[in-house]
Design an enzyme around this catalytic site. Structure first.
Site, PDB file in Angstrom:
ATOM      1  N   ASN A 106     -62.347  25.483  17.917  1.00  0.00           N
ATOM      2  CA  ASN A 106     -63.555  25.056  17.204  1.00  0.00           C
ATOM      3  C   ASN A 106     -64.764  25.515  17.996  1.00  0.00           C
ATOM      4  OD1 ASN A 106     -65.216  23.388  15.353  1.00  0.00           O
ATOM      5  ND2 ASN A 106     -65.559  22.153  17.194  1.00  0.00           N
ATOM      6  N   HIS A 108     -68.513  24.493  18.831  1.00  0.00           N
ATOM      7  CA  HIS A 108     -69.311  23.272  18.770  1.00  0.00           C
ATOM      8  C   HIS A 108     -70.672  23.538  19.399  1.00  0.00           C
ATOM      9  CE1 HIS A 108     -70.199  18.963  18.850  1.00  0.00           C
ATOM     10  NE2 HIS A 108     -70.596  19.122  20.089  1.00  0.00           N
ATOM     11  N   SER A 135     -70.005  25.552  22.778  1.00  0.00           N
ATOM     12  CA  SER A 135     -68.682  25.561  23.418  1.00  0.00           C
ATOM     13  C   SER A 135     -67.622  25.943  22.393  1.00  0.00           C
ATOM     14  CB  SER A 135     -68.334  24.167  23.963  1.00  0.00           C
ATOM     15  OG  SER A 135     -69.340  23.671  24.826  1.00  0.00           O
ATOM     16  N   ASP A 144     -63.900  16.874  19.355  1.00  0.00           N
ATOM     17  CA  ASP A 144     -64.629  17.744  20.298  1.00  0.00           C
ATOM     18  C   ASP A 144     -64.263  17.433  21.742  1.00  0.00           C
ATOM     19  OD1 ASP A 144     -67.475  17.261  18.156  1.00  0.00           O
ATOM     20  OD2 ASP A 144     -65.896  18.764  18.038  1.00  0.00           O
TER      21      ASP A 144
END
Ligand SMILES: Nc1nc2c(c(=O)[nH]1)N[C@@H](CN(C=O)c1ccc(C(=O)N[C@@H](CCC(=O)O)C(=O)O)cc1)CN2
Ligand SMILES: NCC(=O)N[C@@H]1O[C@H](COP(=O)([O-])[O-])[C@@H](O)[C@H]1O
Length: 211
Positions: A106, A108, A135, A144
């Site tokens: 992912n 972020h 990130s 996260d």
């Protein structure tokens, strides 16, 4: 790996990170782009690139886990090696995300572990941080909270607003995400010490220029 990495993506928004991935012409095969929003710009980005798409509405399911199982089941059917969350704005049920441990990343918009969740630019400004960033991390049940793979940083200016910060950070995101996917395709990442795609260990967050 004697074939291109098969990559699927999920996105809820306009898809600029997805477009940046496609524009990087990585040695990968995009097998599916999915969304929880039928009108997401990211789906048009995928269609324009000739990539199969799927959209499902949470309203059509009795609860969150039923939706997640349907959408992620469809993603799984495309047989990706890697799933990229590129602006996917739903928290994924722990039982579903467990099936993707080590195979989903992912991007972020914060320097994790700072500012997990939403409204990261606002929280950065409210904290009067001198720097901000993005990130790329492995997706786990903890929102996260998965291992960070790489980060990109920007300075926060005195006149920055949420909008200017988001705009400037997107430029770095559009470099960071392709760099990480390229590193995975090249076989240079691991997951909890185990080679991910037969890669050499990359055991700590690295800045963009080290990828
Ligand atoms: N189990 C996990 N799910 C998700 C992760 C993760 O690491 N583990 N990453 C997020 C991406 N994300 C931030 O990078 C994020 C997405 C969505 C939300 C959130 O609060 N969503 C709300 C709805 C918000 C909205 O519709 O505007 C919700 O799902 O109730 C926080 C962070 C993707 N999922
Ligand atoms: N919590 C997830 C999250 O906030 N992701 C962020 O959404 C934006 C998507 O933009 P895009 O649709 O133009 O790629 C990006 O800034 C990404 O970091």
């Amino acid at each position: 790996m004697d074939r291109p990495l098969r990559v699927a993506a999920l996105a809820s928004g306009r898809g600029s990170n997805l477009a940046a991935l496609f524009a990087a012409h990585l040695p990968v095969e995009y097998v599916l782009v999915g969304s929880d929003k039928a009108k997401a710009g990211a789906l048009q980005v995928a269609r324009d690139a000739g990539i199969p798409t799927v959209a499902m509405s949470p309203k059509d399911f009795p609860d969150r886990v039923a939706f997640d199982r349907a959408l992620f089941g469809t993603v799984a059917a495309a047989k990706p090696d890697l799933l990229v969350l590129a602006g996917y704005m739903r928290i994924i049920d722990a039982s579903v995300v467990a099936d993707w441990e080590g195979r989903a990343i992912n991007i972020h918009p914060s320097l994790l572990p700072k500012y997990q969740g939403l409204h990261t630019h606002r929280r950065c400004l409210e904290a009067c941080d001198s720097e901000h960033g993005a990130s790329v991390h492995f997706v786990t049940a903890e929102l996260d909270g998965g291992p960070v793979v790489a980060q990109a940083r920007i300075a926060v200016g005195p006149s920055d607003t949420e909008a200017t910060l988001a705009e400037r950070l997107l430029v770095e995101e559009h470099k960071l995400l392709p760099a990480v996917v390229r590193a995975i395709a090249d076989g240079r990442l691991t997951w909890r010490g185990e080679p991910l795609f037969q890669g050499a260990p990359l055991s700590a967050p690295v800045d963009l220029n080290q990828l």
